[in-house]
Design an enzyme around this catalytic site. Structure first.
Site, PDB file in Angstrom:
ATOM      1  N   SER A  56       0.859  -1.430   0.043  1.00  0.00           N
ATOM      2  CA  SER A  56      -0.007  -0.031   0.081  1.00  0.00           C
ATOM      3  C   SER A  56       0.768   1.432  -0.054  1.00  0.00           C
ATOM      4  CB  SER A  56      -0.946  -0.048   1.357  1.00  0.00           C
ATOM      5  OG  SER A  56      -2.169  -0.850   1.121  1.00  0.00           O
ATOM      6  N   LYS A  87       0.435   3.463  -3.019  1.00  0.00           N
ATOM      7  CA  LYS A  87      -0.892   4.227  -3.120  1.00  0.00           C
ATOM      8  C   LYS A  87      -0.331   5.804  -3.006  1.00  0.00           C
ATOM      9  CE  LYS A  87      -3.756   0.864  -0.929  1.00  0.00           C
ATOM     10  NZ  LYS A  87      -4.262   0.359   0.109  1.00  0.00           N
ATOM     11  N   TYR A 100      -3.747  -2.339 -10.135  1.00  0.00           N
ATOM     12  CA  TYR A 100      -3.730  -2.175  -8.646  1.00  0.00           C
ATOM     13  C   TYR A 100      -2.717  -3.331  -8.153  1.00  0.00           C
ATOM     14  CZ  TYR A 100      -4.840  -2.177  -3.633  1.00  0.00           C
ATOM     15  OH  TYR A 100      -4.645  -2.146  -2.470  1.00  0.00           O
ATOM     16  N   TYR A 155      -4.642   3.416   8.081  1.00  0.00           N
ATOM     17  CA  TYR A 155      -5.982   2.731   8.320  1.00  0.00           C
ATOM     18  C   TYR A 155      -6.618   3.064   9.492  1.00  0.00           C
ATOM     19  CZ  TYR A 155      -4.156   0.230   4.426  1.00  0.00           C
ATOM     20  OH  TYR A 155      -3.289  -0.162   3.145  1.00  0.00           O
ATOM     21  N   VAL A 209       0.965  -3.746   3.829  1.00  0.00           N
ATOM     22  CA  VAL A 209       1.199  -5.117   4.411  1.00  0.00           C
ATOM     23  C   VAL A 209       2.334  -6.099   4.397  1.00  0.00           C
ATOM     24  CG1 VAL A 209      -1.331  -5.342   4.808  1.00  0.00           C
ATOM     25  CG2 VAL A 209      -0.152  -6.177   2.806  1.00  0.00           C
TER      26      VAL A 209
HETATM   27  N1  GLU Z   1      -2.375  -5.065  -2.063  1.00  0.00           N
HETATM   28  C1  GLU Z   1      -2.760  -5.101  -0.709  1.00  0.00           C
HETATM   29  C2  GLU Z   1      -4.471  -5.190  -0.869  1.00  0.00           C
HETATM   30  O1  GLU Z   1      -4.987  -4.646  -1.659  1.00  0.00           O
HETATM   31  C3  GLU Z   1      -2.444  -3.830   0.014  1.00  0.00           C
HETATM   32  C4  GLU Z   1      -3.114  -3.613   1.273  1.00  0.00           C
HETATM   33  C5  GLU Z   1      -2.048  -3.170   2.309  1.00  0.00           C
HETATM   34  O2  GLU Z   1      -0.759  -2.958   2.019  1.00  0.00           O
HETATM   35  O3  GLU Z   1      -2.406  -2.455   3.296  1.00  0.00           O
HETATM   36  O4  GLU Z   1      -4.875  -5.944  -0.055  1.00  0.00           O
END
Ligand code: GLU
Length: 309
Positions: A69, A72, A196, A244, A262
């Site tokens: 993530s 992003k 993505y 988050y 993650v």
């Molecule tokens: N590729 C992961 C997902 O979409 C990213 C989530 C993350 O890194 O928090 O579940």
């Protein structure tokens, strides 16, 4: 606040490294993307680039990991560059207070995700930069942006990780279909999610990631990829939404904008002072690196760096 040059930053990183080596509460490595479950929870690395051009490293700072993530942040910078404030008609700017892949809020809020850092929001951002282009071109553009920011061309997508997520990413596809039903996704859900999944599968070492984050710290005109006004806004979103439903706790403990992934990485910005990357694959209950968070908390304590004075 103490200036970077006057501090023994390498000494601070070494002390943090030794404390982290001794800890057994390393959290749990993400396993919902099967390929990520293979990573050892024992890794730890931290890198720091200062606004005056110095860099410091500790641990496995050359080992590439899945940025997930954290990607992003880079796609948001690209989308804002391309669409400007129009992007905000499709995605909000409020913390979600819910898990990164939550469906509930999206249903209540008619397919407009809360912010660009929850999965639904990031899929919309990716959909916005995809806008009729071939996925391969857009991924090339994302990689070019990150390589330019890092000043390093040796940054690549791990296609095994991308496939692993593609094979198991039903929840993200469900979010995308739901947004498509609300008219908030312009491309086929498989296309937007495909891009993505691949952007999330980009691998970087903490050295590369700290370098790539320099455009967000300001203070170094050479690292200016995005206008100062936009940098401030991206940092504001990282502070309020970057972890988050753990974002409030991160702001309280660390006091600096940060974005987690993650894969166990976190990119942290001390505006005007430093870009910091940390990696420890074990996660806490909110999906944020457990030791990574603790390590940047220790760094903030030792340097007294904070956006809150
Ligand atoms: N590729 C992961 C997902 O979409 C990213 C989530 C993350 O890194 O928090 O579940």
């Amino acid at each position: 606040m103490t200036r970077g040059a006057a501090m023994d930053l390498q000494g601070i990183l070494d002390t943090i490294f030794h404390e982290m080596q001794d800890r057994s509460d390393r959290g749990i490595v993400a396993d919902y993307i099967p390929e990520l479950a293979q990573v050892s929870p024992e890794h730890f690395a931290m890198s720091l680039c200062t606004a005056d051009g110095q860099s410091f490293h500790v641990g496995a700072a050359e080992v590439p990991f899945s940025i997930q993530s954290i990607s992003k942040v880079f796609t948001l910078a690209l989308a804002l560059g391309r669409l400007g404030d129009q992007l905000w008609t499709r995605v909000g700017r409020e913390p979600s207070g819910l898990a990164f892949n939550s469906m509930v809020q999206l249903e209540h809020e008619n397919g407009i995700p809360r912010n660009p850092f929850v999965n639904a929001g990031a899929i919309v951002v990716t959909d916005a930069i995809l806008a009729g282009h071939a996925p391969r071109e857009v991924l090339g553009e994302v990689l070019r942006f990150i390589r330019q920011a890092a000043g390093d061309d040796d940054i690549h997508i791990n296609h095994r990780v991308a496939k692993s997520e593609q094979d198991t990413g039903h929840r993200n596809l469900a979010l995308a279909h739901f947004m498509r039903a609300h008219g908030n996704l312009r491309n086929a859900p498989e296309l937007s999610c495909g891009v993505y999944f691949h952007q999330c599968a980009i691998e970087m070492s903490t050295r590369q990631l700290a370098q790539a984050g320099r455009f967000l710290m300001g203070g170094d005109p050479a690292a200016r990829l995005v206008s100062p006004a936009r940098v401030r806004r991206i940092n504001a979103l990282m502070l309020t939404c970057g972890h988050y439903d753990g974002s409030g706790d991160f702001a309280y403990r660390v006091g600096l904008p940060g974005k987690s992934g993650v894969g166990g990485g976190i990119l942290v910005i001390a505006p005007g002072r430093a870009s910091i990357a940390v990696w420890s694959p074990g996660l806490d209950a909110q999906g944020n690196s457990r030791l990574g968070t603790l390590a940047v908390e220790r760094l903030a304590q030792a340097t007294q760096w904070s956006v809150f004075g």
